[in-house]
Design an enzyme around this catalytic site. Structure first.
Site, PDB file in Angstrom:
ATOM      1  N   GLN B 348       0.857  -1.190  -0.010  1.00 48.51           N
ATOM      2  CA  GLN B 348       0.056   0.164   0.015  1.00 48.51           C
ATOM      3  C   GLN B 348       0.842   1.262   0.044  1.00 48.51           C
ATOM      4  O   GLN B 348       1.885   1.463   0.823  1.00 48.51           O
ATOM      5  CB  GLN B 348      -0.956  -0.041   1.394  1.00 48.51           C
ATOM      6  CG  GLN B 348      -2.054   1.039   1.367  1.00 48.51           C
ATOM      7  CD  GLN B 348      -3.336   0.630   0.832  1.00 48.51           C
ATOM      8  OE1 GLN B 348      -3.696  -0.455   1.692  1.00 48.51           O
ATOM      9  NE2 GLN B 348      -3.786   1.046   0.086  1.00 48.51           N
ATOM     10  N   THR B 515      -0.752  -2.649   7.630  1.00 54.15           N
ATOM     11  CA  THR B 515      -0.737  -4.049   7.702  1.00 54.15           C
ATOM     12  C   THR B 515      -1.663  -4.280   6.515  1.00 54.15           C
ATOM     13  O   THR B 515      -2.528  -5.121   6.704  1.00 54.15           O
ATOM     14  CB  THR B 515      -1.186  -4.510   8.865  1.00 54.15           C
ATOM     15  OG1 THR B 515      -0.614  -4.056   9.810  1.00 54.15           O
ATOM     16  CG2 THR B 515      -0.964  -6.339   8.994  1.00 54.15           C
ATOM     17  N   HIS B 516      -1.348  -3.885   5.225  1.00 59.60           N
ATOM     18  CA  HIS B 516      -2.078  -4.111   3.884  1.00 59.60           C
ATOM     19  C   HIS B 516      -0.966  -4.845   3.029  1.00 59.60           C
ATOM     20  O   HIS B 516      -0.737  -4.380   1.840  1.00 59.60           O
ATOM     21  CB  HIS B 516      -2.493  -2.800   3.452  1.00 59.60           C
ATOM     22  CG  HIS B 516      -3.451  -1.926   4.433  1.00 59.60           C
ATOM     23  ND1 HIS B 516      -4.074  -0.920   4.103  1.00 59.60           N
ATOM     24  CD2 HIS B 516      -4.067  -2.417   5.473  1.00 59.60           C
ATOM     25  CE1 HIS B 516      -4.894  -0.512   5.000  1.00 59.60           C
ATOM     26  NE2 HIS B 516      -4.589  -1.379   5.978  1.00 59.60           N
ATOM     27  N   ASN B 517      -0.686  -6.154   3.357  1.00 60.09           N
ATOM     28  CA  ASN B 517       0.071  -6.946   2.359  1.00 60.09           C
ATOM     29  C   ASN B 517      -0.616  -7.736   1.582  1.00 60.09           C
ATOM     30  O   ASN B 517      -1.553  -8.372   2.344  1.00 60.09           O
ATOM     31  CB  ASN B 517       1.113  -7.858   3.259  1.00 60.09           C
ATOM     32  CG  ASN B 517       1.956  -7.258   4.329  1.00 60.09           C
ATOM     33  OD1 ASN B 517       1.320  -6.725   5.314  1.00 60.09           O
ATOM     34  ND2 ASN B 517       2.834  -6.632   3.961  1.00 60.09           N
TER      35      ASN B 517
END
Lengths: 221, 587
Positions: B348, B515-517
């Site tokens: 992101q 925490t946008h993997n």
């Protein structure tokens, strides 16, 4: 309290006397005492650091600890084989050795401006320590100093909630916040900590919210 | 050591977060025997996250034991294939969870749908600008689903998670007060929108002066007391901060623990097994059928759980790693471009502008629960990308997170990093600053991928996942443009000073970002460029479903959790309604 006193009631688990003297001098440069209030030393930041080093974080209890160990790029983050306990112990000894070699006395006994200059050199990685990067130590010290000054007094720092009073942060939320979310009125209250509630100094309501004591803006002491 | 072999069940679910909990609930309530395996600890939402200890920034944000324990399992990282990947030794850029409830137990409640454009990005970009407009190394592709198919499942997820907001497009009709650029909704939000804060009013005024349409963005923190689809009650958010990174003490933030588990644990055909680490999915001699999973239980015993259906519903990294460890699907090879597992890993982009006032004072500690005022003009394909020369987009918002004192102390440009001047600056500005954030897309590129590390191992002796990832020129130019637009908004606020923050030209694994993997086991219509089909079903092993952020072919601007929850509802329905009647490929 004068600057030569230890924070009252201070006790240490991991740190040794020369390390305590070093750190009390160093953190006071990072967040100094001034007319806004006490600095990091009197806020108990060294006690905070000691407790962190003595705990799980100090031995990297939840960090990946297997080799092979390589320096890596700045983008790859922490790659030292040393735990925080080891970084503090090794770095302080080697910085004091550097100070003795250059100025004939340890860091804590240098003049204020010499201490400040040395910290700036550590930050820029300009002091070549035998066993580790001086920047590695400085970055850890600054991170822990900021944490110790602004975390809950539960952890030994932020004594008297001086960090929170400096900002005007009230600590634990009040049950009234829900109604104040759209308010334009500055909200100022005596801060309340986890420690305050755990020790029964401040009572809480049925939802667990403490009652805030409101104060006039600019009156935080 | 030979594994203990248990009695077969209908479904084994790996992970207990948004995907694992919702899919378990949907399938168990349909009568299927479901076992959910979670490597983390179990918590009781009613007793374990209690006041005052939840209000502890150090405990939850810095030293949290609800995040992944890196001592046992982490990943390795490098910016490009010429470097040696090294372990992520401490938590930094992102914080995957490790507990019953998963990562979303500590999410920030940002419950945005993607835009219709996002699911068909390749086709729409091609039609509007031509394929030559797509960056050369970019693996841009469609999801294989269209808006009208998935909209009912967004609706279902929003009911489960009690999302609050104001519709901007109801069945094609634009609604005042909502986001006019959103995809058509079949229903109004289940809960009302958040109230507009002081900062939100200032932002809205600045946005309107520039011709934009501000709206209150959605939230999954309850804007009123609410009973959801599963008849679970959640209480109104108290705006007490300590939200993202924390589990809510009031139970006001929808997450698996508050919104799903109270109902799920009552299902007679459901069993939760915490502290169980799945090592691999087992397949039969053909390799085309999964027979179950092998895991290490809480006592350290190796256990085989046979099942008719295996659902990988863990975090993006674990889903991809389990496929690689199990030999399911062809691993991606960046030299040839062939293979699919690990391909299209993405993240992101983002940045922010901070505005400092001499004549205003805010209450930055009041908030949490994603109380935000947003604009969507730069998202999706609202404005013409032709003259701009990049693909992708962003939304911008001002968002009251509940400014925590260790991490949230904005200072004007040129403030020293420490010392007396720094102390004065944080004291003066903590209550005098507001932030406009840029939440931006990240495309997928041939050079960015996940595979198994050749050197480093986890606590069970299995290879760590290896991430090879860096920002690419298209996304950096997009961010430059977005930062300029954001700075215009900032100037329209008439503050005294302004500070602009971005991510730098190389991705770094330190310093929290999001925490946008996403990606690595992406969904699509073509087995040569996707791991799973439109129903999240493995092309190669049709009784394995891989559901989660791992399925995103590229990452749109909006936060991922709402779409992850939607995909869980969508895949569960496909299993219940189609797969169990006629097991085999659904496409």
């Amino acid at each position: 309290m004068t600057l030569s006193d230890k924070p009252a009631g201070a006790s240490y688990v991991y740190l040794q006397e020369p390390e305590i003297r070093f750190l009390e001098a160093a953190v006071e440069h990072l967040i100094p005492t001034d007319d806004l209030g006490p600095g990091a030393r009197d806020a108990g930041v060294v006690v905070y650091i000691d407790r962190q080093l003595a705990g799980s974080w100090g031995t990297h209890g939840r960090q990946y600890r297997s080799g092979p160990w390589m320096d890596g790029t700045p983008q790859q983050g922490y790659q030292s084989r040393y735990t925080p306990q080891e970084v503090y112990r090794i770095a302080i000894r080697e910085i004091d050795q550097h100070c003795r070699a250059s100025f004939d006395r340890p860091f804590a006994q240098l003049a204020q401006d010499a201490q400040l200059r040395l910290l700036q050199q550590l930050e820029k990685d300009e002091i070549a320590l035998p066993s580790l990067s001086s920047k590695l130590f400085f970055d850890l010290l600054w991170r822990n100093t900021e944490e110790g000054y602004f975390s809950d007094p539960l952890y030994g720092g932020n004594r008297g909630m001086v960090g929170w009073k400096l900002l005007g942060f009230p600590g634990l939320p009040s049950g009234a916040y829900r109604d104040l979310i759209a308010s334009h009125e500055p909200y100022h209250a005596e801060p309340v900590s986890v420690l305050d509630v755990q020790t029964g100094r401040v009572p809480v309501d049925a939802q667990g919210f403490p009652k805030h004591t409101l104060i006039k803006p600019g009156k935080e002491s | 050591m030979s594994a203990t072999k248990l009695k077969p069940v209908d479904v084994v679910v790996v992970g207990s977060g948004v995907v694992g909990s919702i899919m378990s609930m949907e399938l168990a309530s349909a009568g299927m025997r479901v076992v959910c395996l979670e490597r983390g600890k179990q918590f009781d939402i009613n007793t374990d996250f209690h006041a005052p200890n939840v209000y502890d920034e150090l405990k939850f944000d810095r030293h949290s034991d609800i995040f992944q324990n890196l001592a046992r399992d982490t990943l390795t990282f490098r910016n490009n294939g010429a470097q040696t990947a090294l372990p992520m030794r401490e938590m930094g850029a992102f914080k995957p969870g490790e507990m019953v409830g998963g990562t979303s137990a500590h999410w920030g409640a940002n419950a945005r749908r993607f835009l219709p454009h996002d699911f068909e990005m390749y086709t729409r970009i091609k039609e509007r600008y031509g394929t030559s407009f797509i960056p050369e190394d970019c693996n841009l592709q469609d999801w294989g689903v269209e808006w009208d198919e998935v909209e009912p499942y967004y609706d279902q997820f929003e009911d489960i998670f009690g999302v609050g907001g104001k519709a901007g497009n109801l069945n094609g009709e634009i609604q005042a007060g909502g986001n006019p650029y959103e995809g058509p909704r079949s229903r109004e939000y289940p809960n009302p929108a958040t109230r507009r804060t002081y900062q939100g009013e200032l932002f809205a005024k600045a946005a309107e002066s520039l011709g934009y349409v501000p709206f209150q963005g959605p939230t999954a923190a309850m804007t009123q007391d609410y009973r959801n689809l599963y008849r679970v009650q959640m209480l109104q958010c108290a705006s007490g901060g300590f939200c993202s990174s924390h589990v809510c003490a009031q139970g006001a933030k929808a997450n698996p623990l508050t919104a799903v588990f109270p109902a799920l644990m009552r299902q007679p055909t459901f069993e939760l097994r915490p502290l169980c680490t799945v090592l691999r999915v087992n397949t039969d001699s053909t390799g085309r059928k999964a027979t179950g999973v092998t895991y290490i239980d809480g006592r350290g015993n190796e256990v085989e759980q046979p099942a008719d259906i295996v659902i990988l519903g863990a975090y993006c990294f674990s889903n991809v790693r389990l496929l690689l460890l199990s030999g399911i699907g062809t691993p991606y090879d960046p030299r040839t471009g062939k293979g699919v597992v690990g391909r299209n890993y993405t993240y992101q982009q983002g940045g922010s502008v901070q505005i400092f006032f001499d004549d205003r004072e805010f209450n930055p500690f009041i908030g949490g629960g994603m109380v935000n005022t947003s604009i969507d003009e730069f998202n999706g394909d609202v404005i013409d990308r032709g003259p701009l020369g990049f693909i992708g987009g962003a939304y911008m918002d001002t968002n009251m997170r509940g400014a925590a004192p260790i991490k949230a102390k904005p200072v004007p440009p040129d403030t020293p990093a420490w010392g007396g001047e720094w102390k004065k600056a944080v004291a003066y500005n903590y209550r005098r600053a507001m932030t406009i954030a840029i939440h931006a897309s990240c495309m997928s590129y041939k050079q960015n991928y996940l595979d198994l590390d050749p050197t480093y191992k986890d606590a069970y002796g299995q290879p760590l996942l290896r991430m090879t990832f860096d920002w690419h020129d298209n996304d950096l130019r997009m961010m430059q443009y977005m930062t300029e637009r954001c700075a215009e908004l900032g100037r329209a606020l008439n503050g005294s000073r302004m500070n602009s923050k971005g991510k730098g030209s190389h991705f770094q694994i330190t310093g929290y970002q999001s925490t946008h993997n996403q990606g690595g086991a992406v969904m699509g219509a073509d087995p040569s460029t996707s791991v799973v089909n439109k129903y999240l079903q493995c092309w190669d092993v049709p009784n394995v479903f891989v559901v989660g952020g791992s399925a995103f072919p590229q990452n749109p601007a909006n936060g991922p959790t709402e779409t992850i929850g939607m995909l869980a509802c969508w895949a569960a329905d496909a299993i219940k309604e189609s797969y169990v009647r006629s097991p085999g490929l659904l496409v």
